[in-house]
Design a protein around this motif. Structure first.
Motif, PDB file in Angstrom:
ATOM      1  N   SER A 372       0.740  -1.254  -0.068  1.00 25.22           N
ATOM      2  CA  SER A 372       0.112  -0.085   0.075  1.00 25.22           C
ATOM      3  C   SER A 372       0.747   1.128   0.043  1.00 25.22           C
ATOM      4  N   ARG A 373       0.448   2.275  -0.050  1.00 22.34           N
ATOM      5  CA  ARG A 373       1.246   3.475   0.173  1.00 22.34           C
ATOM      6  C   ARG A 373       1.988   3.799   1.309  1.00 22.34           C
ATOM      7  N   SER A 374       1.640   2.986   2.425  1.00 20.55           N
ATOM      8  CA  SER A 374       2.244   3.198   3.615  1.00 20.55           C
ATOM      9  C   SER A 374       3.100   1.920   3.823  1.00 20.55           C
ATOM     10  N   GLY A 375       3.377   1.035   2.452  1.00 19.69           N
ATOM     11  CA  GLY A 375       4.390  -0.015   2.670  1.00 19.69           C
ATOM     12  C   GLY A 375       3.643  -1.219   2.966  1.00 19.69           C
ATOM     13  N   VAL A 376       4.465  -2.143   3.648  1.00 21.14           N
ATOM     14  CA  VAL A 376       3.942  -3.665   3.884  1.00 21.14           C
ATOM     15  C   VAL A 376       4.110  -3.885   5.405  1.00 21.14           C
ATOM     16  N   SER A 377       3.481  -4.691   6.046  1.00 22.80           N
ATOM     17  CA  SER A 377       3.708  -5.222   7.332  1.00 22.80           C
ATOM     18  C   SER A 377       3.844  -6.716   7.309  1.00 22.80           C
ATOM     19  N   VAL A 378       4.790  -6.950   8.591  1.00 19.25           N
ATOM     20  CA  VAL A 378       5.021  -8.420   8.631  1.00 19.25           C
ATOM     21  C   VAL A 378       4.535  -8.844  10.093  1.00 19.25           C
ATOM     22  N   PHE A 379       3.426  -9.895   9.841  1.00 14.70           N
ATOM     23  CA  PHE A 379       2.870 -10.514  11.259  1.00 14.70           C
ATOM     24  C   PHE A 379       3.643 -11.658  11.722  1.00 14.70           C
ATOM     25  N   SER A 380       3.910 -11.574  12.975  1.00 15.28           N
ATOM     26  CA  SER A 380       4.480 -12.768  13.464  1.00 15.28           C
ATOM     27  C   SER A 380       3.779 -13.676  14.475  1.00 15.28           C
ATOM     28  N   SER A 381       3.633 -14.900  14.158  1.00 17.57           N
ATOM     29  CA  SER A 381       2.861 -15.555  15.246  1.00 17.57           C
ATOM     30  C   SER A 381       3.761 -15.792  16.565  1.00 17.57           C
ATOM     31  N   ASN A 382       4.840 -15.806  16.618  1.00 19.39           N
ATOM     32  CA  ASN A 382       5.736 -15.835  17.732  1.00 19.39           C
ATOM     33  C   ASN A 382       6.743 -14.793  17.864  1.00 19.39           C
ATOM     34  N   THR A 383       7.321 -14.501  18.869  1.00 23.67           N
ATOM     35  CA  THR A 383       8.248 -13.494  19.034  1.00 23.67           C
ATOM     36  C   THR A 383       9.518 -13.767  18.310  1.00 23.67           C
ATOM     37  N   SER A 384       9.828 -12.865  17.161  1.00 22.45           N
ATOM     38  CA  SER A 384      11.028 -13.170  16.427  1.00 22.45           C
ATOM     39  C   SER A 384      11.503 -11.842  15.778  1.00 22.45           C
ATOM     40  N   HIS A 385      12.822 -11.965  15.569  1.00 19.37           N
ATOM     41  CA  HIS A 385      13.322 -10.919  14.609  1.00 19.37           C
ATOM     42  C   HIS A 385      13.312 -11.241  12.773  1.00 19.37           C
ATOM     43  N   TYR A 386      13.200 -10.120  12.213  1.00 19.72           N
ATOM     44  CA  TYR A 386      12.975 -10.302  10.940  1.00 19.72           C
ATOM     45  C   TYR A 386      13.846  -9.592   9.900  1.00 19.72           C
ATOM     46  N   VAL A 387      14.145  -9.963   8.955  1.00 22.31           N
ATOM     47  CA  VAL A 387      15.127  -9.032   8.076  1.00 22.31           C
ATOM     48  C   VAL A 387      14.392  -9.160   6.578  1.00 22.31           C
ATOM     49  N   TYR A 388      14.140  -8.296   5.773  1.00 19.70           N
ATOM     50  CA  TYR A 388      13.481  -8.111   4.495  1.00 19.70           C
ATOM     51  C   TYR A 388      14.412  -7.489   3.520  1.00 19.70           C
ATOM     52  N   ASP A 389      14.729  -8.045   2.509  1.00 20.50           N
ATOM     53  CA  ASP A 389      15.626  -7.398   1.635  1.00 20.50           C
ATOM     54  C   ASP A 389      14.994  -7.557   0.110  1.00 20.50           C
ATOM     55  N   GLN A 390      14.688  -6.251  -0.461  1.00 22.03           N
ATOM     56  CA  GLN A 390      13.983  -5.918  -1.654  1.00 22.03           C
ATOM     57  C   GLN A 390      14.937  -6.126  -2.793  1.00 22.03           C
ATOM     58  N   PHE A 391      14.540  -6.812  -3.824  1.00 22.46           N
ATOM     59  CA  PHE A 391      15.151  -7.096  -4.954  1.00 22.46           C
ATOM     60  C   PHE A 391      14.613  -6.571  -6.131  1.00 22.46           C
ATOM     61  N   GLY A 392      13.383  -6.004  -6.175  1.00 28.01           N
ATOM     62  CA  GLY A 392      12.609  -5.379  -7.297  1.00 28.01           C
ATOM     63  C   GLY A 392      11.140  -5.461  -7.101  1.00 28.01           C
ATOM     64  N   TYR A 393      10.567  -5.139  -8.008  1.00 31.73           N
ATOM     65  CA  TYR A 393       8.935  -4.926  -7.857  1.00 31.73           C
ATOM     66  C   TYR A 393       8.079  -5.106  -9.180  1.00 31.73           C
ATOM     67  N   PHE A 394       6.985  -5.546  -9.122  1.00 32.59           N
ATOM     68  CA  PHE A 394       6.175  -5.449 -10.123  1.00 32.59           C
ATOM     69  C   PHE A 394       5.164  -4.306 -10.363  1.00 32.59           C
ATOM     70  N   ILE A 395       4.999  -3.726 -11.428  1.00 28.91           N
ATOM     71  CA  ILE A 395       4.172  -2.331 -11.431  1.00 28.91           C
ATOM     72  C   ILE A 395       2.843  -2.748 -11.190  1.00 28.91           C
ATOM     73  N   ALA A 396       2.352  -2.003 -10.365  1.00 22.14           N
ATOM     74  CA  ALA A 396       0.889  -2.306 -10.090  1.00 22.14           C
ATOM     75  C   ALA A 396       0.099  -1.276  -9.406  1.00 22.14           C
ATOM     76  N   ASP A 397      -1.201  -1.003  -9.713  1.00 16.61           N
ATOM     77  CA  ASP A 397      -1.795  -0.125  -8.785  1.00 16.61           C
ATOM     78  C   ASP A 397      -3.175  -0.962  -8.320  1.00 16.61           C
ATOM     79  N   GLU A 398      -4.039  -0.091  -7.559  1.00 18.68           N
ATOM     80  CA  GLU A 398      -5.077  -0.926  -7.002  1.00 18.68           C
ATOM     81  C   GLU A 398      -5.995  -1.940  -7.710  1.00 18.68           C
ATOM     82  N   ALA A 399      -6.044  -1.422  -9.377  1.00 19.44           N
ATOM     83  CA  ALA A 399      -6.802  -2.229  -9.932  1.00 19.44           C
ATOM     84  C   ALA A 399      -5.980  -3.455 -10.518  1.00 19.44           C
ATOM     85  N   ALA A 400      -4.735  -3.649 -10.196  1.00 18.81           N
ATOM     86  CA  ALA A 400      -4.210  -4.615 -10.887  1.00 18.81           C
ATOM     87  C   ALA A 400      -3.993  -5.761  -9.751  1.00 18.81           C
ATOM     88  N   ILE A 401      -4.138  -5.401  -8.607  1.00 23.37           N
ATOM     89  CA  ILE A 401      -4.218  -6.674  -7.610  1.00 23.37           C
ATOM     90  C   ILE A 401      -5.910  -6.934  -7.311  1.00 23.37           C
TER      91      ILE A 401
END
Length: 736
Positions: A372-401
């Motif tokens: 979304s315009r405010s990015g993404v969220s990661v939900f965790s079922s347990n207490t944990s650390h997370y690392v997210y590395d982005q390598f690219g993206y697909f072009i999309a707007d609201e109608a494309a999802i």
């Protein structure tokens, strides 16, 4: 999982997983040349690119000194473009990375050859284990990638596709959907060792070339692997691996599909869940830039080791680039087994997982997520650390999802999560299916299909119908009486045929053959109702259910008969209340009189009430020459009798409720030119009758001969007219 000690080298060296991989030779051949002529090619290597499958090949393997050249103690270089069908101008490659035989814990990263190594990673590995993941790796101008490893480890790189520079394209564009569960063997039957099954992938486009799926192997299981592929010879690849018995492991992958069908092979057996999260368009798709891929410099978007762990049952938001982010999510130093879900910030948390971990300190998976315009969220079922590395993206707007264009099986939540029912999701054109199975765009086209020989073989009759219509019914219609249990396995099999779109089920059920309506309302058929209720509850999907259709024929209009119109209304309400009391929640209730104007004085008493009816329904037939086209069949008004027609009567009686023609047909014998009824533009007619959301053809030769397979001259003409009618856009905007 393919462990480091398994079968020497063949199994791990054939390892392919995600990263737009597994598009094997079958798909590569079928898609050969789809970019040329169906995409706008441009010079100068633009940022946007379209996916192009190639015949999978092994590009590098350190165990046998294949392909790699050493750059320094930690870095190797691998040429990809120009090899084995990869275009020389490719800007990115779809690869599978396998790390095995590690002597110390570490991580590996693939990136553009010759560039400064970014702070990111694709895969984490432990001592003595084999790990794999997918990646979309940006290529250098010369078509190469660099591979960095922190500690000594064997690396295997398989190439299964490329991204070629385009500004617009028909094929190779990514279309994401809200997660849709295609298979869960925990609800059916676990795989046996060496077993292959067909899995229907309910895509919105018949000619989609591939599906983006997440395969999750879950206990009980044994060490082994699953391979997803299209028709033909099974490739020597794997899609998801299990390292040890009882482990849960998820892999996201693009798999080839053939006519909405894929095959799934299990090496050692066990349970697997298949969630569909996107498709790739065919050469016959719309020309657009939506869904094209943009490779970026690998960038670390979040590292909770610096900001604090994500607590159990909570989510953490962070920023990404582009409409659909592509990257690697790692669960790090997890406090026990658990899972994580990556999704668009500000939207409802999905009830599917992006990554699963047992006891490993590091576990990573490639993820593709709407942002979304405010990015993404990661939900965790347990207490944990997370690392997210982005390598690219697909072009999309609201109608494309978009979302699947039909009701789907409910997706059980991962352990520890109580799901919230998702809101109806949009279809490719912004459409959706409601909880009451109402398509917001177009009209369901269904059929009743007993066989031509009169044996009521619905399997054979369905094939006969489809042979004429060249169209798979959105709704299949059946009739039941008394304690007959339904849906039956063979009825469900007709709705879930490999290579075919799904169909919805519509049942007309009479709770008793002998009891009057008044007796049923007084409990005479309670045992039959209980039997049917228990059967309905076992079916995981919604279905249409009518109770005692066409009651006008049975009305006995005298006090004490137990069969007055008022008795019918009481019976209908009683049966619905009993079904609800037994816990039936998946029935969409349809009220189905004939709707013929001659019975108009009964309709008010026959109608059970708004709380008991979800769809209004009627059964018009063109039995003679008085119908001037299909529109008059929809609403047969009689101004001389002050009758507005059943369609208009329904709008006044039950405003806002959708209408269905539960039975309709054109009598071959009773019409001089039966085909003329259907020689109309249904798109224009349906625009005039917007509340009519489903029509179900009665393909039989009972009281009237409405069979589309009638071999007379008039019958053949009717079949030809129906074929043209059924394949108009209004009936094909959405598919179950």
């Amino acid at each position: 999982m393919y462990t480091a000690h398994s079968n020497n080298s063949v199994t791990p060296r054939r390892k392919r997983s995600w990263a737009l991989s597994l598009l094997v030779a079958t798909l590569a051949i079928a898609a050969a040349g789809i970019v040329v002529g169906e995409a706008n090619q441009v010079a100068g290597a633009p940022d946007t690119s379209a996916y192009r499958p190639v015949t999978p090949f092994r590009a590098g393997d350190t165990r046998i000194d294949l392909g790699f050249t050493r750059v320094d103690d930690h870095t190797m270089r691998l040429q990809i473009a120009g090899r084995n069908g990869v275009p020389a101008d490719a800007t990115a490659a779809a690869v599978t990375i396998v790390a095995t035989n590690g002597t110390a814990p570490g991580h590996a990263l693939t990136y553009r050859a010759g560039s400064t190594r970014p702070n990111a990673s694709n895969i984490n590995y432990e001592v003595g284990e084999t790990y794999s993941t997918g990646a979309i790796v940006e290529l250098s101008d010369g078509g190469a990638i660099d591979v960095y490893t922190l500690t000594p480890v064997d690396i295997v790189i398989d190439v299964t596709g490329a991204f070629v520079p385009v500004t617009e394209s028909r094929g190779g564009r990514f279309i994401g959907v809200d997660p849709l569960r295609a298979l869960d063997t925990r609800e059916t039957r676990a795989f046996s060792a060496g077993e292959t099954r067909d899995v229907e992938i309910p895509v919105a486009w018949t000619n989609a070339t591939g599906a983006l799926v997440t395969l999750t192997v879950t206990p009980p299981n044994v060490p082994g692997y699953f391979t997803a592929y299209a028709e033909g010879r099974r490739p020597e690849t794997s899609t998801v691996n299990v390292p040890t018995a009882g482990a849960t492991r998820a892999t996201t992958a693009i798999v080839p599909i053939s006519k909405k069908n894929m095959k799934l092979y299990s090496s050692h057996g066990g349970n697997v869940i298949v969630d569909v999260i996107g498709f790739f368009t065919s050469p016959y798709g719309e020309m657009s830039s939506e869904g094209l891929y943009v490779p970026t410099t690998p960038t670390r978007r979040i590292d909770t080791r610096e900001s604090g762990a994500v607590n159990a049952g909570t989510a953490r938001a962070f920023d990404v680039q582009g409409g659909v982010t592509v990257g690697s999510l790692a669960m790090v130093d997890s406090f026990g087994p658990g899972f994580a879900s990556l999704y668009a910030n500000g939207t409802e948390q999905p009830i599917t997982s992006s990554i699963n971990a047992t006891s490993e300190s590091f576990i990573a998976n490639m993820v593709v997520s709407r942002a979304s315009r405010s990015g993404v969220s990661v939900f965790s079922s347990n207490t944990s650390h997370y690392v997210y590395d982005q390598f690219g993206y697909f072009i999309a707007d609201e109608a494309a999802i978009v979302a699947p264009t039909a009701p789907t099986k409910p997706v059980p939540s991962p352990p520890g999560v109580t799901p919230t029912p998702p809101a109806p999701a949009p279809s490719p054109s912004g459409c959706h299916v409601s909880e009451l199975l109402v398509p917001s765009c177009g009209v369901w086209l269904g059929a009743t299909t007993p066989s031509r020989d009169g044996s009521f073989d619905y399997d054979r009759g369905l094939a006969e119908y489809e042979n004429v219509a060249q169209n798979t019914p959105d709704i299949l219609h059946f009739y039941k009486t008394g304690a007959q249990k339904f849906p039956t396995s063979w009825e469900i099999a007709q709705t879930e045929r490999p290579g075919k779109q799904r169909s919805l089920l519509l049942y007309n059920w009479k709770p008793s053959k002998s009891d009057t309506w008044a007796q049923i309302a007084n409990g005479a058929a309670d045992s039959e109702i209980a039997t049917v209720a228990n059967s309905l509850k076992k079916y995981p999907d919604k279905l249409f259910l009518n109770i005692f259709h066409e009651p006008e024929d049975n009305v006995q209009d005298w006090s004490g008969s137990g069969m007055t119109a008022a008795d019918y209304g009481n019976m209908y309400r009683y049966v619905v209340n009993k079904l609800r009391a037994h816990g039936v929640t998946n029935a969409v209730y349809v009220w189905n009189p004939m709707g013929y104007y001659g019975w108009r004085h009964y309709f008010d008493d026959l109608y059970p009430g708004h709380d008991y009816v979800d769809w209004m329904c009627y059964d018009p037939y063109a039995t003679d020459n008085r119908f001037n086209g299909f529109g008059e069949l929809i609403n047969d008004d009689r101004p001389d009798l002050n009758w507005p027609g059943f369609y208009n009567w329904s709008l006044a009686k039950a405003p806002g409720k959708p209408l269905m023609m539960c039975e309709w047909g054109v009598d071959v014998d009773g019409n001089a030119d039966p085909a003329s009824v259907l020689k109309v533009d249904p798109n224009t007619i349906m625009a005039k009758y917007p509340h009519l959301k489903a029509i179900v053809y009665f393909n039989d030769n009972g009281r009237w001969d409405t069979r589309l397979t009638n071999t007379t001259t008039k019958g053949k003409a009717l079949g030809d007219a129906y074929r043209n009618f059924a394949n108009q856009p209004i009936f094909n905007q959405m598919t179950p």
